[in-house]
Scaffold this active site. Sequence first.
Site, PDB file in Angstrom:
ATOM      1  N   THR A 196       0.834  -1.218   0.000  1.00 46.16           N
ATOM      2  CA  THR A 196       0.000   0.000   0.000  1.00 46.16           C
ATOM      3  C   THR A 196       0.862   1.259   0.000  1.00 46.16           C
ATOM      4  OG1 THR A 196      -0.302   0.169   2.418  1.00 46.16           O
ATOM      5  CG2 THR A 196      -1.839  -1.241   1.218  1.00 46.16           C
ATOM      6  N   LEU A 242      -2.994   4.688  -0.631  1.00 45.72           N
ATOM      7  CA  LEU A 242      -4.420   4.305  -0.634  1.00 45.72           C
ATOM      8  C   LEU A 242      -4.507   2.829  -0.246  1.00 45.72           C
ATOM      9  CD1 LEU A 242      -6.476   5.912  -3.501  1.00 45.72           C
ATOM     10  CD2 LEU A 242      -6.494   6.401  -1.065  1.00 45.72           C
ATOM     11  N   HIS A 243      -4.485   2.581   1.057  1.00 47.98           N
ATOM     12  CA  HIS A 243      -4.390   1.205   1.560  1.00 47.98           C
ATOM     13  C   HIS A 243      -5.556   0.316   1.104  1.00 47.98           C
ATOM     14  CE1 HIS A 243      -1.399   2.738   4.457  1.00 47.98           C
ATOM     15  NE2 HIS A 243      -2.256   3.668   4.794  1.00 47.98           N
ATOM     16  N   ASP A 244      -6.746   0.657   1.596  1.00 47.60           N
ATOM     17  CA  ASP A 244      -7.864  -0.289   1.478  1.00 47.60           C
ATOM     18  C   ASP A 244      -8.334  -0.551   0.039  1.00 47.60           C
ATOM     19  OD1 ASP A 244      -7.746  -0.605   4.206  1.00 47.60           O
ATOM     20  OD2 ASP A 244      -9.290   0.884   4.630  1.00 47.60           O
ATOM     21  N   CYS A 246      -6.641  -1.280  -2.342  1.00 43.69           N
ATOM     22  CA  CYS A 246      -5.847  -2.392  -2.898  1.00 43.69           C
ATOM     23  C   CYS A 246      -6.622  -3.704  -2.800  1.00 43.69           C
ATOM     24  CB  CYS A 246      -4.513  -2.526  -2.152  1.00 43.69           C
ATOM     25  SG  CYS A 246      -3.362  -1.189  -2.513  1.00 43.69           S
TER      26      CYS A 246
END
Length: 313
Positions: A196, A242-244, A246
Amino acid sequence: MKSPRKIIIDTDPGQDDAVAILLALGSPELEVLGITAVAGNVPLPLTERNARTICELAGRRDVKIFAGCDRPLKRKLVTAEHVHGKTGLDGIVLPEPTMALQPGHAVDFIIETLRREPAGSVTLCPLGPLTNIATALMKAPDIAPRIAEIVLMGGAYFEVGNITPAAEFNIYVDPEAADIVFRAGVPLVVMPLDVTHKALTSRAWVEGLRALGTEAGRAAASWTDFFERYDTSKYGSEGAPLHDPCVIAYLIQPDLFSGRHIHVAIELEGKHTLGMTVADWWRVTDGEANALFIGGVRRDAFFDLLTERIGRL
Ligand code: BDR
Ligand code: CA
């Protein structure tokens, strides 16, 4: 076209959770059976409210939203207002949502859905602490073999930690829950900080979202702007990870990502390393692989996908 993949999004919105939910709702490859809220970035009353705000913004008042666990299995809740702001969704003022929360507990919804739908047809997508998922697995162990896959955001190996020097937030908040999930024998795909932190927003991407001229585009751009201020000052990077999203992008286009099938254990005792994902990336033990641990992303294609799908809302 293949019939859409059925998913449950388990989440603690969070601006990046919000972008992930928009991506899912804009993607015909996915059927969102429900959204289950959990305490994490902010307390549960805010995460369930934020989930409703996001669905209303996307014009999807039909999505079923459930409230779940309001605290970790064994620990006091740690939140992240320092990243996400007081509401969890700071960055743009949106109307108070009016769509109703579903009656019943998120954990029961997860269990009932997995028992009702054909075995192997439902994928769980946790974007926050793993409390709801672990509670469901403890309450109804029969659901484990019925889960198609768990694709989650959490952990880190090369990037180590973001809430402590050793641990990533989602795993750190409820390490006992994470331990249950990582040992459940369910196929697991893990999006750690290692990937991320490569999914970094750019100014051009944020402005492209805004230029869509839609409510969803404007909101996603404003959320990202807010979220960026914390990460750019912390990491000195151009944008924010933008972690989530992914997790959702992997379901739509898995070839955007690369990783290794390895053994991953959750540290439950370390004085300085509580909640660490001890990932055997170099395969130095004979621990059986329990996760596809992702490390790489094709960044430009990932962001193009986001813009295109959010643009459909
Ligand atoms: C994770 O923690 C939360 O703050 C984000 O929403 C993401 O799920 C990143 O460590
Ligand atoms: Ca999250």
